[in-house]
Scaffold this active site. Structure first.
Site, short mmCIF file in Angstrom:
data_model
loop_
_atom_site.label_atom_id
_atom_site.label_comp_id
_atom_site.label_asym_id
_atom_site.label_seq_id
_atom_site.Cartn_x
_atom_site.Cartn_y
_atom_site.Cartn_z
N GLY A 28 0.81 -1.20 0.00
CA GLY A 28 0.00 0.00 0.00
C GLY A 28 0.85 1.25 0.00
O GLY A 28 2.04 1.23 -0.30
N HIS A 31 2.66 4.93 -4.81
CA HIS A 31 3.24 6.14 -5.39
C HIS A 31 3.56 5.85 -6.85
O HIS A 31 3.17 4.80 -7.39
CB HIS A 31 4.48 6.59 -4.61
CG HIS A 31 5.48 5.49 -4.35
ND1 HIS A 31 6.14 4.82 -5.36
CD2 HIS A 31 5.91 4.92 -3.19
CE1 HIS A 31 6.95 3.92 -4.85
NE2 HIS A 31 6.82 3.96 -3.52
N HIS A 34 4.96 2.43 -7.81
CA HIS A 34 3.96 1.37 -7.92
C HIS A 34 3.15 1.53 -9.20
O HIS A 34 2.82 0.54 -9.87
CB HIS A 34 3.01 1.39 -6.73
CG HIS A 34 3.67 1.14 -5.40
ND1 HIS A 34 3.85 2.13 -4.47
CD2 HIS A 34 4.20 0.02 -4.86
CE1 HIS A 34 4.45 1.63 -3.41
NE2 HIS A 34 4.68 0.35 -3.62
N GLN A 61 7.20 -9.61 8.02
CA GLN A 61 8.48 -9.08 7.55
C GLN A 61 8.96 -7.87 8.34
O GLN A 61 9.97 -7.26 7.99
CB GLN A 61 8.41 -8.74 6.07
CG GLN A 61 7.48 -7.62 5.68
CD GLN A 61 7.23 -7.57 4.19
OE1 GLN A 61 6.56 -8.43 3.62
NE2 GLN A 61 7.81 -6.58 3.52
N LYS A 150 14.24 -1.63 -7.00
CA LYS A 150 14.77 -0.90 -5.85
C LYS A 150 15.02 -1.85 -4.69
O LYS A 150 15.99 -1.71 -3.96
CB LYS A 150 13.81 0.21 -5.42
CG LYS A 150 14.40 1.09 -4.31
CD LYS A 150 13.44 2.15 -3.86
CE LYS A 150 12.44 1.61 -2.87
NZ LYS A 150 13.06 1.31 -1.54
N ASP A 151 14.13 -2.82 -4.51
CA ASP A 151 14.33 -3.86 -3.50
C ASP A 151 15.05 -5.03 -4.16
O ASP A 151 14.48 -6.11 -4.37
CB ASP A 151 12.98 -4.29 -2.92
CG ASP A 151 12.29 -3.16 -2.20
OD1 ASP A 151 12.83 -2.71 -1.17
OD2 ASP A 151 11.21 -2.72 -2.65
N VAL A 177 12.15 3.67 -10.00
CA VAL A 177 11.64 4.99 -10.37
C VAL A 177 12.17 6.00 -9.36
O VAL A 177 12.12 5.77 -8.15
CB VAL A 177 10.10 5.01 -10.39
CG1 VAL A 177 9.58 6.40 -10.72
CG2 VAL A 177 9.58 3.98 -11.38
#
Length: 291
Positions: A28, A31, A34, A61, A150-151, A177
């Protein structure tokens, strides 16, 4: 486009399905990063396919002292972003729907790759990630699932799980991004003060400095990034470095000085009260390689 909100597995399974299904898994607080994933999913699903976005803040997590309770929950705004980006459905289950009866006794282990870098600073984190990803893959039954680069370590362990456990799904990584100033988009960026943000920009600047000397080899890359991060450690607030690592994307082990091939330069640091991660993908060529 009318994006349908589903809350239970039964509601999700009742959705009419035709063509290819693409899934984007999120916690959630959506941005533009996503939205980019969702638009790419729309392209991969095609006009006759279906895009499902999952919105679930996964407690497995988060470690002790992390920001589970204050993690932003903005479902109404998430639905609108998902709709505009081309999602057919949003699956936003309660914790009790995903983990009926409480935390699962059986979990997926990330193995040695999950104990490095992020895993060393957040023990058990990737076991929690893989457990929920495995459950959501079973619940959504996608043909393709998309995750942000990014992850990078998360993407790597998910790909390894899918390969090792024979999940019938294609995993697609989508480039990071960034905002106009270079900061990687993250739901946690909203926690940054103006001063925090000024310091946080040094992370992406360190990665860019490393990229600019990639032709000089791994040691030069590490040095260039460390120079920038050393300066950032003296800023107010400082960038409190957890790690800077140049790793093989296949297993996230540190690469040697004579390494050739693809690599990921990954960084994690705490700025103010916010912990940030970023990375850049690099390619080291052998001496004399004219590709």
């Amino acid at each position: 486009m009318n994006t349908r909100l589903t809350r239970t597995a039964d509601e999700l399974h009742a959705l009419p399905r035709g063509g290819r299904r693409a899934v984007v898994m999120t916690m959630g607080a959506l941005h533009e990063g996503h939205a980019t994933l969702i638009r790419e999913a729309r392209e991969l699903a095609g006009p006759d396919g279906q895009v499902v976005v999952t919105v679930f803040v996964n407690p497995l997590q988060f470690g002790a002292g992390e920001d589970l309770d204050r993690y932003p929950r903005t479902l109404d705004a998430d639905l609108e972003i998902a709709r505009q980006a081309g999602a057919d459905a949003v699956f936003a289950p309660a914790v009790e729907e995903v983990y009926p009866g409480g935390e699962p006794q059986v979990r997926v282990s990330a193995g040695p790759m999950g104990e490095r870098l992020e895993g060393a600073f957040r023990p058990g984190h990737f076991d929690g990630v893989l457990t929920v990803v495995a459950k959501l893959l079973h619940l959504t039954l996608p043909d393709v699932a998309l995750f942000g680069q990014k992850d990078a370590q998360q993407l790597a362990v998910i790909r390894r799980m899918v390969r090792d456990l024979n999940f019938p799904v294609e995993i697609v990584g989508v480039p990071t991004v960034r905002e106009a100033d270079g900061l990687a988009l993250s739901s946690r960026n909203r926690y940054l003060s103006d001063a925090d943000r000024h310091t946080a920009l040094e992370l992406s600047r360190a990665l860019l400095a490393a990229h600019n000397v990639v032709e000089l080899g791994p040691d030069a890359v590490r040095h260039a990034a460390h120079v920038v991060l050393h300066e950032a450690a003296g800023m107010t607030p400082p960038a409190d470095l957890d790690y800077l690592a140049l790793v093989d994307p296949a297993d996230f082990t540190e690469v040697p000085a004579d390494y050739t091939g693809p690599a990921v330069l990954a960084v994690a640091a705490k700025v103010g009260t916010t912990r940030l991660i970023d990375n850049i993908h690099l390619e080291f060529e052998a001496p004399g390689d004219e590709r």
